[in-house]
Design an enzyme around this catalytic site. Structure first.
Site, mmCIF file in Angstrom:
data_model
loop_
_atom_site.group_PDB
_atom_site.id
_atom_site.type_symbol
_atom_site.label_atom_id
_atom_site.label_comp_id
_atom_site.label_asym_id
_atom_site.label_seq_id
_atom_site.Cartn_x
_atom_site.Cartn_y
_atom_site.Cartn_z
ATOM 1 N N CYS A 115 0.810 -1.229 0.000
ATOM 2 C CA CYS A 115 0.000 0.000 0.000
ATOM 3 C C CYS A 115 0.839 1.274 0.000
ATOM 4 O O CYS A 115 0.333 2.355 -0.305
ATOM 5 C CB CYS A 115 -0.954 0.011 1.188
ATOM 6 S SG CYS A 115 -2.092 -1.382 1.168
ATOM 7 N N HIS A 248 -3.175 7.284 2.225
ATOM 8 C CA HIS A 248 -3.611 5.982 1.729
ATOM 9 C C HIS A 248 -5.000 5.696 2.290
ATOM 10 O O HIS A 248 -5.272 5.966 3.456
ATOM 11 C CB HIS A 248 -2.616 4.910 2.166
ATOM 12 C CG HIS A 248 -3.108 3.526 1.942
ATOM 13 N ND1 HIS A 248 -3.606 3.119 0.723
ATOM 14 C CD2 HIS A 248 -3.206 2.455 2.769
ATOM 15 C CE1 HIS A 248 -3.988 1.858 0.818
ATOM 16 N NE2 HIS A 248 -3.758 1.433 2.044
ATOM 17 N N ASN A 278 -10.061 -0.046 -0.151
ATOM 18 C CA ASN A 278 -8.595 0.027 -0.159
ATOM 19 C C ASN A 278 -8.082 -0.531 -1.485
ATOM 20 O O ASN A 278 -8.171 -1.731 -1.730
ATOM 21 C CB ASN A 278 -8.061 -0.789 1.031
ATOM 22 C CG ASN A 278 -6.556 -0.733 1.154
ATOM 23 O OD1 ASN A 278 -5.857 -0.283 0.249
ATOM 24 N ND2 ASN A 278 -6.048 -1.201 2.278
HETATM 25 N N1 ACO Z 1 -18.680 -8.288 9.144
HETATM 26 C C1 ACO Z 1 -19.146 -8.565 10.373
HETATM 27 N N2 ACO Z 1 -18.366 -8.934 11.390
HETATM 28 C C2 ACO Z 1 -17.050 -9.036 11.139
HETATM 29 C C3 ACO Z 1 -16.501 -8.773 9.880
HETATM 30 C C4 ACO Z 1 -17.374 -8.394 8.857
HETATM 31 N N3 ACO Z 1 -16.952 -8.089 7.622
HETATM 32 N N4 ACO Z 1 -15.169 -8.970 9.957
HETATM 33 C C5 ACO Z 1 -14.882 -9.323 11.214
HETATM 34 N N5 ACO Z 1 -16.025 -9.377 11.934
HETATM 35 C C6 ACO Z 1 -16.197 -9.717 13.327
HETATM 36 C C7 ACO Z 1 -15.041 -10.496 13.899
HETATM 37 O O1 ACO Z 1 -15.190 -11.867 13.632
HETATM 38 C C8 ACO Z 1 -15.174 -10.185 15.374
HETATM 39 O O2 ACO Z 1 -16.162 -11.009 15.903
HETATM 40 P P1 ACO Z 1 -16.008 -11.670 17.369
HETATM 41 O O3 ACO Z 1 -15.881 -10.493 18.296
HETATM 42 O O4 ACO Z 1 -17.248 -12.447 17.526
HETATM 43 O O5 ACO Z 1 -14.746 -12.475 17.291
HETATM 44 C C9 ACO Z 1 -15.705 -8.747 15.406
HETATM 45 O O6 ACO Z 1 -16.236 -8.505 14.099
HETATM 46 C C10 ACO Z 1 -14.648 -7.714 15.709
HETATM 47 O O7 ACO Z 1 -13.523 -7.975 14.896
HETATM 48 P P2 ACO Z 1 -12.269 -7.080 14.984
HETATM 49 O O8 ACO Z 1 -11.252 -7.632 14.045
HETATM 50 O O9 ACO Z 1 -11.871 -6.887 16.426
HETATM 51 O O10 ACO Z 1 -12.848 -5.714 14.431
HETATM 52 P P3 ACO Z 1 -12.169 -4.310 14.444
HETATM 53 O O11 ACO Z 1 -13.054 -3.348 15.091
HETATM 54 O O12 ACO Z 1 -10.739 -4.394 14.889
HETATM 55 O O13 ACO Z 1 -12.146 -3.958 12.890
HETATM 56 C C11 ACO Z 1 -10.787 -4.015 10.910
HETATM 57 C C12 ACO Z 1 -11.509 -4.820 11.977
HETATM 58 C C13 ACO Z 1 -11.812 -3.122 10.220
HETATM 59 C C14 ACO Z 1 -10.170 -4.960 9.913
HETATM 60 C C15 ACO Z 1 -9.729 -3.151 11.592
HETATM 61 O O14 ACO Z 1 -8.905 -3.919 12.425
HETATM 62 C C16 ACO Z 1 -8.886 -2.446 10.593
HETATM 63 O O15 ACO Z 1 -9.320 -1.593 9.851
HETATM 64 N N6 ACO Z 1 -7.595 -2.751 10.513
HETATM 65 C C17 ACO Z 1 -6.710 -2.181 9.542
HETATM 66 C C18 ACO Z 1 -6.623 -3.145 8.448
HETATM 67 C C19 ACO Z 1 -6.411 -2.538 7.122
HETATM 68 O O16 ACO Z 1 -6.844 -1.466 6.803
HETATM 69 N N7 ACO Z 1 -5.724 -3.292 6.310
HETATM 70 C C20 ACO Z 1 -5.529 -2.915 4.974
HETATM 71 C C21 ACO Z 1 -4.188 -3.167 4.493
HETATM 72 S S1 ACO Z 1 -2.992 -2.304 5.399
HETATM 73 C C22 ACO Z 1 -3.174 -0.784 5.050
HETATM 74 O O17 ACO Z 1 -3.617 -0.495 3.993
HETATM 75 C C23 ACO Z 1 -2.768 0.198 6.063
#
Ligand code: ACO
Length: 321
Positions: A115, A248, A278
């Protein structure tokens, strides 16, 4: 001409026609529009058609940037392509793009920094330009992440989209790219990876994206903060000197944290994550093109580009428009 700097003189972008909304995804995996939107700011993403390759997206974005710059492909002295989703193992997507543009001989190569790829590519091209040996460079970020996603994994498939953006750099006697700052730390490789490879005529390892979302989130917020400080200090500038932040586009919450660090209101931040999701190396040039074309970014303004990606890699460029 005794010039040793480069300026962005044209931008372009391309999004595949097909739009996949969060509502569409609700039918495919156990998710909701509400969950995706509140956690990420994403409403929809574009998906490449069958047979539409990264180089095809790059070609459309490049043509648009060349038109904006008022030059022909034949005027290019350098092509730098940022992608993590190349058409094939080799030749590089930059070479395939060069052929599609109908030109020969200029150097063309890919930069792989996930990214952060566009910022890495821009910095690389700017360094070439500063030697004074190149007049016009094309820097492209293009991706087809839809091909490396596990569409049954709700925790990753909702986050990404396909697209391409491009800029034309022209040699100039005054700097457009004021500074760039690149970093990497490979000890984080496992937090965000597509661990597959080609070996013995087969794909070995899992060729689909996997991620520790929380780990990425934490690292990204801190890295973006550090980049802001570094870019401002290098140019002896204050936060208030920044006219536009073009980050980004991974997650609106990471973007908001970075804007807060800069003391910038969200009106001064270019946001496309709601419509593009993204698009990795394509996200910054896609956002830049939108803000240039709709007249938000204007001559003389200071624009801060910043990104974090797999590797981890992270980087920023401070640009005077
Ligand atoms: N729909 C519904 N529920 C979901 C989904 C979905 N699409 N995905 C995960 N969940 C659930 C999980 O299973 C979890 O359930 P549980 O509590 O029963 O186990 C719950 O939602 C919470 O999951 P978390 O992973 O803790 O959710 P969080 O609030 O941390 O959000 C996210 C997750 C959005 C991925 C966040 O961590 C994030 O944005 N991280 C950055 C990742 C990113 O942007 N990566 C891109 C590449 S790197 C970059 O570009 C910088």
């Amino acid at each position: 001409m005794n010039s040793t700097y480069s300026r962005i003189v044209g931008t372009g972008s391309y999004l595949p026609k097909k739009v996949l909304t969060n509502r569409d995804l609700e039918l495919a995996v156990d998710t909701t529009d509400e969950w995706i939107y509140t956690r990420t700011g994403i409403r929809q993403r574009h998906i490449a058609a069958d047979g539409e390759k990264t180089s095809d997206l790059a070609l459309e974005a490049s043509r648009s940037a060349l038109r904006a710059a008022g030059i022909a492909a034949g005027d290019l002295d350098l092509i730098v392509m940022a992608t993590t989703t190349p058409d094939m193992v080799f030749p590089s997507t930059a070479c395939l793009l060069q052929a599609k543009l109908g030109v020969r001989n200029c150097p063309a190569f890919d930069v792989q920094a996930v990214c952060s790829g566009f910022v890495y590519g821009l910095s690389t091209a700017d360094s070439f330009m500063r030697t004074g040996q190149y007049r016009n460079a094309l820097v492209v970020g293009a991706e087809t992440y839809s091909r490396i996603l596990d569409w049954s994994d709700r925790s990753t498939c909702v986050l990404f989209g396909d697209g391409a953006g491009a800029v034309v750099l022209r040699r100039d006697s005054t700097p457009g790219i004021l500074s760039s700052h690149l970093h990497a730390d490979g000890s984080y490789a496992n937090l965000l990876t597509v661990p597959g490879t080609v070996a013995g005529g087969k794909v070995s390892g899992r060729p689909l994206l996997q991620m520790d979302g929380g780990g990425v989130f934490k690292f990204a917020v801190k890295a973006m903060d550090d980049l802001v400080e570094e870019a401002l200090a290098a140019n002896g500038m204050q936060k208030s000197d920044i006219d536009w932040l073009v980050p980004h586009q991974a997650n609106i919450r990471i973007i908001q944290a970075s804007a807060k660090k800069l003391g910038l209101s969200m009106e001064k931040v270019v946001v496309t994550v709601d419509r593009h999701a993204n698009t990795s190396a394509a996200s910054i040039p896609l956002a830049l093109d939108e803000a240039v074309r709709d007249g938000r970014i204007r001559t003389g303004q200071h624009v801060l580009l910043e990104a974090v990606g797999g590797g981890f890699t992270w980087g920023a460029a401070l640009v005077k428009w």
